[in-house]
Design an enzyme around this catalytic site. Structure first.
Site, PDB file in Angstrom:
ATOM      1  N   HIS A  98     -19.436 -35.179  12.888  1.00  0.00           N
ATOM      2  CA  HIS A  98     -20.592 -34.558  13.366  1.00  0.00           C
ATOM      3  C   HIS A  98     -20.693 -34.742  14.858  1.00  0.00           C
ATOM      4  O   HIS A  98     -21.000 -33.731  15.547  1.00  0.00           O
ATOM      5  CB  HIS A  98     -21.856 -35.904  13.458  1.00  0.00           C
ATOM      6  CG  HIS A  98     -22.022 -36.213  11.974  1.00  0.00           C
ATOM      7  ND1 HIS A  98     -22.674 -37.462  11.664  1.00  0.00           N
ATOM      8  CD2 HIS A  98     -21.483 -35.236  10.758  1.00  0.00           C
ATOM      9  CE1 HIS A  98     -22.943 -37.105   9.715  1.00  0.00           C
ATOM     10  NE2 HIS A  98     -22.246 -36.717   9.384  1.00  0.00           N
ATOM     11  N   CYS A 107     -24.345 -14.928  10.543  1.00  0.00           N
ATOM     12  CA  CYS A 107     -24.684 -15.983  11.082  1.00  0.00           C
ATOM     13  C   CYS A 107     -23.292 -16.962  11.085  1.00  0.00           C
ATOM     14  O   CYS A 107     -23.084 -18.550  11.062  1.00  0.00           O
ATOM     15  CB  CYS A 107     -25.963 -16.868  11.303  1.00  0.00           C
ATOM     16  SG  CYS A 107     -26.602 -17.834   9.502  1.00  0.00           S
TER      17      CYS A 107
HETATM   18  C1  PEP Z   1     -22.246 -20.587   7.103  1.00  0.00           C
HETATM   19  O1  PEP Z   1     -22.855 -21.263   5.548  1.00  0.00           O
HETATM   20  O2  PEP Z   1     -22.251 -20.001   7.352  1.00  0.00           O
HETATM   21  C2  PEP Z   1     -23.383 -21.523   7.690  1.00  0.00           C
HETATM   22  C3  PEP Z   1     -24.251 -20.836   8.965  1.00  0.00           C
HETATM   23  O3  PEP Z   1     -23.676 -22.377   7.843  1.00  0.00           O
HETATM   24  P1  PEP Z   1     -23.125 -23.953   8.005  1.00  0.00           P
HETATM   25  O4  PEP Z   1     -22.012 -23.759   8.826  1.00  0.00           O
HETATM   26  O5  PEP Z   1     -24.184 -25.151   8.774  1.00  0.00           O
HETATM   27  O6  PEP Z   1     -23.269 -24.169   6.111  1.00  0.00           O
END
Ligand code: PEP
Ligand code: MG
Length: 753
Positions: free
Chosen positions: A365, A679
């Site tokens: 975290h 993303c």
């Molecule tokens: C991903 O899995 O690429 C994402 C953007 O979500 P997280 O990194 O929060 O799992």
């Protein structure tokens, strides 16, 4: 030799007097060793101090040849003294010459002595020197004598730490305490930071070691112990501490230790021997730390660390003083064994240049929060806490996972140059802030940023992001100590919407589970494969109260405005249908109760589970947008745990395989007219961002700090040309190394990546 071995209390009283006298450092040392020898009826007492070149130099002696002082020396590991320094253990030998490590230093004239007692001079778990006594007759030194030596060595450790012994040796000799050290750890958050150490758990300096009144000190000790126990019970009884989970386990361990009779007895003994209550805690803490050096078992180390934390709490109880007033400089680097995400937010961001953790993994975290705040971080930096003193110069290299403590001047210059170079680049990016990410051939790419906390929002303006392509709502949950209430959630979303000032935000619903553990989440099951387990939409569809509370907070926060809701880890169409159904129920509930609704509600999904790739036709009409979560999608397509450094670098996300999968998604979305973005972390690296645009992505969301470098790369590229060549490379050769192809392309076309 007078015969008045009257025990440690008399010795401590004499030392107190000596410390108070206005003496030169060398004279004080000479008098101290003479006093110890006299008190212990020893013919010899000597102090060796560890130098930066790993040599133990004789600094003072009573009984050995005085002309050997500052000349006689041993390497760490050499002879009895070197063995004590290397092992941080005491040696108590009636016939020293029979010990296999025995080595005799002719210049000292020590051949006449048979028995030997040597203790390490320790501070915060590290060895600073060795204190010895010797006798001609064969004798085993008694337990009280050993105790006395250990106590005296604490006084000497404080003298060294305060710099008293700095200039006693020849010119140019540095003490080990001042030695430059480089630590190799893990790179957790990019960037370079130069500054001065701030120990997150401040080392409490006990200046008052010697007691005037034993009974009074004993009462103070027991009083403080009583308070400590009550405060731990209080913490355990608080509502926000879940029935099980990490927090509780640690506190339970604390409680057990606070009642541990062995620990309390050792504290009491130290007080009876003439130390103040705080002196006693420090002494026992020193012993624990010295033992800790030899423990390899991670569980036992963890428990011993608990004892250490507890001793710190007890010291704070006795001496007072907390974390405040620590940031003396403007450039601060926090050094901690471990740290909660919320604690980092307590520091003023503008005065923090870096963070160094002894624990800390890329997915912990604290790491996520530090990255969001743009603070360079290294993790797994073992030993850094005990080697650091508040105010030491330090460099954190978050790109390489390296830390330089007390760096030599040339290294500091080198890094200062690196920081200046970065700042220059930053100026360049700043100049691009209001310009579009438009390629040379006129293609626009939308660059959005990832966020999760209010602190991130200031970077929206600074980076020139076109919006927030991923708002990780779980971060608010991760930095809290209890489930954030509905009104707190609403407040956060409203603040974020206000700060975004009309730019779009994709709010992702809770993605907890997997590596995002909430310590206060009751009854979270133990899972063999949490990344593929009960997380994200799976969890919130099972715990509908959580989901509905969040949706209601979002709907209320966005009244009168556009709202985009994004569902994480969707595997099957039915999950979207269920989620839509719940969202509609919240809408009609609010409408019934007379609340204004958002002007438009768009619902989209993260594409991060491969199964969705084969449900694209059914997705159209059901979702308003798709955002590829390349972190998870890569992990599931390649069966490669994203948080495991053993496999983390094994496969390249710029491989033909993965790029083909992504291109397939792009083409389907074009065919079905579904707005698409990406993303994951991929979008944050210029070389990867170019590849993504090359296969057809036109919206990317990344960390705010990456927007400048990515935009600069786009503005230099002929995207059509790159795209043709890249697609051909992906199509025509399985052996094609796409990363090398892109690096080559960048070089030939003068792109700086
Ligand atoms: C991903 O899995 O690429 C994402 C953007 O979500 P997280 O990194 O929060 O799992
Ligand atoms: Mg994900």
């Amino acid at each position: 030799m007078t015969d008045f071995a009257v025990g440690p209390r008399v010795l401590l009283r004499r030392l107190r007097e000596l410390m108070a006298e206005p003496l030169e450092a060398q004279t004080r040392l000479d008098r101290i060793v003479a006093e110890i020898a006299r008190n212990m009826v020893a013919e010899v007492c000597s102090l060796y101090v560890l130098r930066a070149d790993e040599v133990l130099e004789l600094y003072a002696t009573e009984g050995l040849n005085p002309s050997a002082v500052h000349l006689a020396s041993l390497r760490v590991g050499q002879g009895l003294v070197g063995t004590i320094a290397a092992s941080a253990r005491t040696l108590n030998l009636p016939e020293a010459e029979k010990h296999p490590a025995f080595r005799y230093l002719p210049e000292t004239g020590e051949e006449a002595f048979s028995s030997f007692l040597g203790v390490p001079v320790l501070r915060a778990g590290r060895t600073l020197g060795v204190l010895t006594v010797q006798n001609k007759t064969k004798r085993v030194y008694r337990e009280e004598e050993l105790e006395a030596m250990q106590t005296v060595s604490m006084v000497l450790a404080e003298m060294m730490a305060s710099g008293d012994l700095a200039n006693l040796s020849r010119a140019g000799i540095e003490l080990d305490m001042r030695r430059p050290i480089t630590f190799e750890g893990a790179a957790i958050s990019d960037g370079v930071g130069l500054g001065y150490v701030v120990l997150h758990e401040p080392r409490i300096v006990v200046t008052n070691l010697f007691a005037e009144d034993v009974d009074l000190e004993s009462a103070r000790l027991h009083d403080a112990l009583g308070h400590l126990r009550i405060s731990i019970d209080d913490m355990l009884n608080r509502d926000e501490i879940a029935a099980d989970g990490e927090h509780r386990a640690v506190l339970e361990a604390y409680r057990m230790f606070a009642h541990d009779t062995g620990w309390v007895r050792r504290l009491e003994e130290a007080v009876q021997n003439g130390l103040t209550a705080e002196g006693a805690v420090e002494k026992v803490q020193n012993d624990t730390r010295a033992r800790m050096i030899h423990v390899a078992d991670p569980y036992i180390r963890e428990r011993m660390n608990d004892f250490d934390d507890l001793a710190n709490r007890l010291l704070r109880q006795l001496v007072g003083g907390g974390r405040d007033a620590l940031l003396v400089a403007d450039d601060n680097v926090i050094v901690a064994r471990t740290m909660g995400a919320a604690e980092l937010l307590d520091y003023p961001r503008d005065r923090i240049r870096g963070l160094v953790l002894e624990d800390g993994a890329i997915t912990s975290h604290i790491s996520i929060v530090a990255r969001a705040m743009g603070i360079p971080v290294t993790g797994q930096t073992r030993g850094v806490v005990s080697m650091s003193e508040n105010g030491d110069a330090i460099i954190v290299d978050g790109d390489e996972g390296r830390v330089h403590l007390r760096p030599p001047a040339d290294l500091e210059t080198l890094y200062a140059e690196k920081v200046r170079f970065r700042a220059k680049r930053q100026e360049l990016y700043q100049a691009l802030r209001d310009k579009p990410a438009r390629t040379r051939d006129g293609i626009d790419v939308r660059l959005m940023m990832n966020a999760g906390l209010v602190v991130d929002m200031s970077q929206m303006e600074a980076s020139g992001a076109d919006g927030i392509g991923l708002f990780r709502t779980e971060l608010q949950f991760m930095v809290a100590s209890t489930f954030p209430r509905a009104d707190r959630q609403e407040e956060l979303y409203r603040e974020v919407i206000e700060k975004a000032d009309g730019k779009p935000i994709l709010f992702r619903t809770l993605d907890i589970g997997g590596d995002k553990v909430l310590p206060y989440f009751r009854n979270a099951p133990h899972e063999e494969n949490p990344a593929m387990g009960w997380r994200a939409i799976r969890l919130t569809l099972d715990r509908q109260g959580l989901f509905r509370t969040q949706i209601r907070a979002l709907l209320r926060a966005a009244r009168g405005q556009k709202l985009s809701i994004m569902l994480p880890m969707v595997t099957e169409i039915t999950e979207i249908e269920q989620a839509r159904d719940l969202i509609e129920r919240e809408e009609s509930y609010l409408k019934r109760h007379g609340y204004d609704l958002p002007s438009e509600i768009r619902i989209g999904v993260m594409l991060e589970v491969p199964s969705l790739i084969w449900q694209m036709d059914r997705l159209s009409g059901l979702v308003d947008f798709i955002s590829v979560g390349s972190n998870d999608l890569f992990q599931f397509i390649m069966a490669t745990d994203r948080g495991n450094p053993m496999v983390g670098n094994r496969f390249d996300s710029l491989s033909c395989t993965f790029l083909r999968a992504l291109r397939h998604i792009v083409r389907d979305c074009e065919r079905l007219s579904i707005p698409l973005s990406l993303c994951g972390e991929m979008a944050s690296r210029p070389i990867m961002a170019l590849a993504l645009a090359g296969i057809g992505f036109r919206t990317l969301s990344m960390s705010a700090a990456s927007i400048g470098p990515v935009k600069a790369a786009f503005r230099d590229v002929e995207l059509k040309d790159l795209s043709d060549k890249l697609n051909a490379a992906i199509d025509h050769s399985d052996k094609q190394d796409i990363r090398a192809f892109l690096a080559d392309y960048a070089e030939t076309n003068g792109l700086t990546l």
